[in-house]
Design a protein around this motif. Structure first.
Motif, PDB file in Angstrom:
ATOM      1  N   ILE A 291      41.428  36.823  35.197  1.00  0.00           N
ATOM      2  CA  ILE A 291      42.027  38.191  34.647  1.00  0.00           C
ATOM      3  C   ILE A 291      43.295  38.024  34.016  1.00  0.00           C
ATOM      4  O   ILE A 291      43.611  38.571  32.836  1.00  0.00           O
ATOM      5  CB  ILE A 291      42.638  38.949  35.861  1.00  0.00           C
TER       6      ILE A 291
ATOM      7  N   PRO B 172      45.492  26.374  44.696  1.00  0.00           N
ATOM      8  CA  PRO B 172      46.635  27.075  44.047  1.00  0.00           C
ATOM      9  C   PRO B 172      47.280  28.059  44.960  1.00  0.00           C
ATOM     10  O   PRO B 172      48.563  28.482  44.986  1.00  0.00           O
ATOM     11  CB  PRO B 172      46.530  27.605  42.734  1.00  0.00           C
TER      12      PRO B 172
ATOM     13  N   TYR C 117      44.408  35.189  42.571  1.00  0.00           N
ATOM     14  CA  TYR C 117      45.094  35.930  42.059  1.00  0.00           C
ATOM     15  C   TYR C 117      44.083  37.188  41.502  1.00  0.00           C
ATOM     16  O   TYR C 117      44.308  38.414  41.661  1.00  0.00           O
ATOM     17  CB  TYR C 117      45.859  35.522  40.979  1.00  0.00           C
ATOM     18  N   ASP C 118      42.912  36.543  40.836  1.00  0.00           N
ATOM     19  CA  ASP C 118      42.127  37.492  40.473  1.00  0.00           C
ATOM     20  C   ASP C 118      41.372  38.263  41.421  1.00  0.00           C
ATOM     21  O   ASP C 118      41.263  39.640  41.233  1.00  0.00           O
ATOM     22  CB  ASP C 118      41.051  36.646  39.754  1.00  0.00           C
TER      23      ASP C 118
ATOM     24  N   HIS D 155      39.996  32.427  41.222  1.00  0.00           N
ATOM     25  CA  HIS D 155      41.504  32.324  41.583  1.00  0.00           C
ATOM     26  C   HIS D 155      41.829  33.490  42.519  1.00  0.00           C
ATOM     27  O   HIS D 155      41.222  34.451  42.295  1.00  0.00           O
ATOM     28  CB  HIS D 155      42.360  32.238  40.295  1.00  0.00           C
TER      29      HIS D 155
ATOM     30  N   ASP E  40      44.595  29.579  34.168  1.00  0.00           N
ATOM     31  CA  ASP E  40      43.665  29.140  35.521  1.00  0.00           C
ATOM     32  C   ASP E  40      42.921  30.396  36.268  1.00  0.00           C
ATOM     33  O   ASP E  40      42.101  30.253  37.282  1.00  0.00           O
ATOM     34  CB  ASP E  40      44.406  28.311  36.530  1.00  0.00           C
TER      35      ASP E  40
ATOM     36  N   GLN F 262      51.905  32.870  40.606  1.00  0.00           N
ATOM     37  CA  GLN F 262      50.613  32.397  41.157  1.00  0.00           C
ATOM     38  C   GLN F 262      49.646  32.006  40.173  1.00  0.00           C
ATOM     39  O   GLN F 262      48.745  30.891  40.562  1.00  0.00           O
ATOM     40  CB  GLN F 262      50.084  33.939  41.607  1.00  0.00           C
TER      41      GLN F 262
END
Lengths: 139, 407
Positions: free
Chosen positions: A76, B376, B346-347, B344, A73, A52
């Motif tokens: 976290i 992404p 994911y965050d 992002h 990118d 990811q």
């Protein structure tokens, strides 16, 4: 400071926060302290690909010590990368290769090293130690 | 039942009562897998408590009752999708297994050098890679129907692709990454006009939309048990008798044979020809309970409720500054993918998890889709019948909180 002293200090820092969201605030904050990789070094060979988020990691040997610069990118992931770099960067390759990273478990971030997290962190730790192992022979 | 009582429905799903990270679970990852009602869990327990035995083999009592229960599922599936014959229902491990079976067996028999296979730009990897593999083996060419910026298929290009070299069309009914409902009837009719068979991947459709394989006149339809409130490890391949009889077996082994000698083996009839080895018996049996559960609620009721919830979620999420929904097709089902400017996926996913909210983040096994939108990945909330407006509100509040931390 030794690798373990830095780890203990981080464990101390995190122990102030019980709430998950506060812990993550701190991780995000740590990301801002990460020594950033030169844009010129953001090449394929320095990418550690998670499913990811992407991590770039660049090793440099100076006076027998191994230093890392990095980036990600995702914010976290960048914070987690920053923790690793804070702990390992600036030590001898052998110390890095032999390091026992117990702090991750103790501050409750073990899940991020599980293969299912797909954030590339596990591969990054492996890669940092591999650099240590490979360069230990040269020093 | 005219309107669904969601509070009662939630009671049927034991897991929805649990907490995650100290917060009540908000489960919005139903596109990956749905939770299971107690009836399905009980069916699994009951199988092992009361009837465990191998199917299609023994003359003894337990083998007979487990075989009967397994075969009841086959007929239940037949009814559920209105197949003409029960032997057109092949019980597989799941959607991926079903597609691999068709790609391999249909491909072996009907695809040769220079032939063409049509898929679409919004396929899950499991409806891309098996076709790539058969293309590589046979020297065939993969043609990909492009999609618009809204995430709708470009039907004009599709029409232009169809030609005598086209040997099969394989597209999804509902996109797992975007939620687009594709015009499958039109896709099938256009292909049939040139005698080309069509496989529909209904993994994201069968739990939301009533499907009638005879009305669609579809040649192959595939789906998974675990995305329709059933157990993992079981899925369905519906195939028209005509095609299934012409295809060679997939795997060799027990159950799929009639006679075996070292000189020559003859194969069993449909459906067993394609069911080598001991199947996932408990999952096969429990799938029956899952279909009963859906039937009891009624797919039309489910669809209406989920459509309302999807609209509510779309409106609420759009109020978040910088949030962009990926996939804005006119016809959508139960999936909202989004990105938030400056963050992002994911965050956002990690922070939502800490708030007890389960979403999927990443490319959703559809990397080409993400490439088209130059992102992404996305955050994906996917709905099921037990989700509520309160849960959507929790998601919106969670995204807002995450964004405040990240930007």
């Amino acid at each position: 400071m030794t690798i373990n002293e830095i780890q203990d200090e981080l464990i101390d820092d995190f122990s102030f926060y019980q709430d998950w969201m506060e812990k993550y605030e701190l991780i995000i904050q740590m990301g801002k302290e990460l020594p950033l990789i030169d844009e010129a070094n953001k090449q394929d060979q320095f990418i550690i690909k998670g499913c990811q988020s992407k991590v770039w990691l660049f090793p440099e040997l100076k006076d027998g010590k191994l230093f890392f610069t990095a980036d990600s990118d995702a914010v976290i992931t960048k914070g987690l990368v920053s923790l690793m770099v804070k702990v390992l960067s600036g030590h001898s390759p052998k110390e890095i290769a032999d390091a026992d990273l117990y702090f991750i478990d103790q501050i409750g971030l073990k899940e991020h090293l599980s293969p299912t997290r797909a954030n590339g962190l596990l591969s990054m730790v492996k890669q940092m130690k591999l650099y240590g192992l490979a360069l230990a022979a040269k020093v | 039942m005219d309107t669904l009582d969601i509070k009662t429905i939630r009671e049927d799903f034991p897991i929805l009562k649990r907490e995650v990270n100290g917060k009540p679970l908000v489960y919005l990852d139903n596109g990956a897998t749905t939770q299971k009602p107690k009836a399905v869990i009980d069916a699994i327990i009951n199988y092992y408590t009361d009837m465990n035995s191998n199917v299609h083999r023994g003359v003894h009592y337990l083998s007979q009752i487990s075989t009967d229960a397994f075969e009841i599922t086959r007929r239940k599936v037949q009814e559920f999708i209105n197949a003409k014959h029960d032997y057109e229902i092949i019980i597989t491990k799941g959607t991926t297994d079903s597609i691999n079976l068709v790609a391999s067996c249909y491909g072996q028999e009907f695809i040769s050098n220079g032939d063409e296979i049509i898929i679409s730009a919004m396929e899950h990897h499991s409806n891309i890679v098996p076709w790539q593999m058969i293309c590589e083996a046979k020297g065939a060419i993969l043609k990909v129907i492009p999609m618009t910026e809204h995430g709708e298929l470009d039907m004009e290009t599709y029409k232009s692709f169809l030609n005598p070299k086209t040997k099969i069309v394989a597209v999804n009914y509902v996109s797992n990454a975007l939620g687009t409902i594709n015009p499958v009837k039109e896709i099938i009719d256009l292909a049939h006009a040139q005698n080309i068979p069509v496989l529909i991947d209904a993994a994201q459709a069968v739990q939301h939309i009533k499907i009638d394989v005879q009305a669609l006149d579809v040649d192959f339809l595939v789906f998974s048990g675990h995305k329709m409130y059933g157990p993992t490890g079981v899925g369905v391949l519906y195939g028209k008798e005509y095609w299934l009889n012409k295809m060679p077996p997939y795997q060799g082994g027990g159950d799929m044979i009639k006679d075996v000698t070292f000189e020559k083996t003859t194969y069993n009839e449909l459906p067993f020809k394609f069911e080598a080895g001991t199947p996932n018996i408990e999952a096969g049996i429990a799938l029956n309970a899952a279909i009963d559960y859906i039937n009891r609620l009624g797919l039309d009721n489910i669809k209406k409720y989920e459509d309302d919830l999807l609209q509510y979620a779309t409106e609420k999420l759009q109020e978040i500054k910088g949030l962009r929904i990926i996939g804005t097709a006119k016809e959508k089902s139960s999936v909202i993918s989004f990105v938030v400017e400056g963050t992002h996926p994911y965050d956002i996913g990690v922070l939502l998890d800490k708030m007890g909210i389960a979403v999927r983040t990443g490319h959703h096994c559809a990397q080409p889709v993400m490439e088209q939108f130059h992102i992404p990945g996305t955050v994906r909330a996917s709905l099921a019948v037990y989700n509520t407006k309160e849960e959507i509100d929790a998601l919106v509040a969670g995204v807002n909180r995450a964004v405040a931390m990240l930007v």
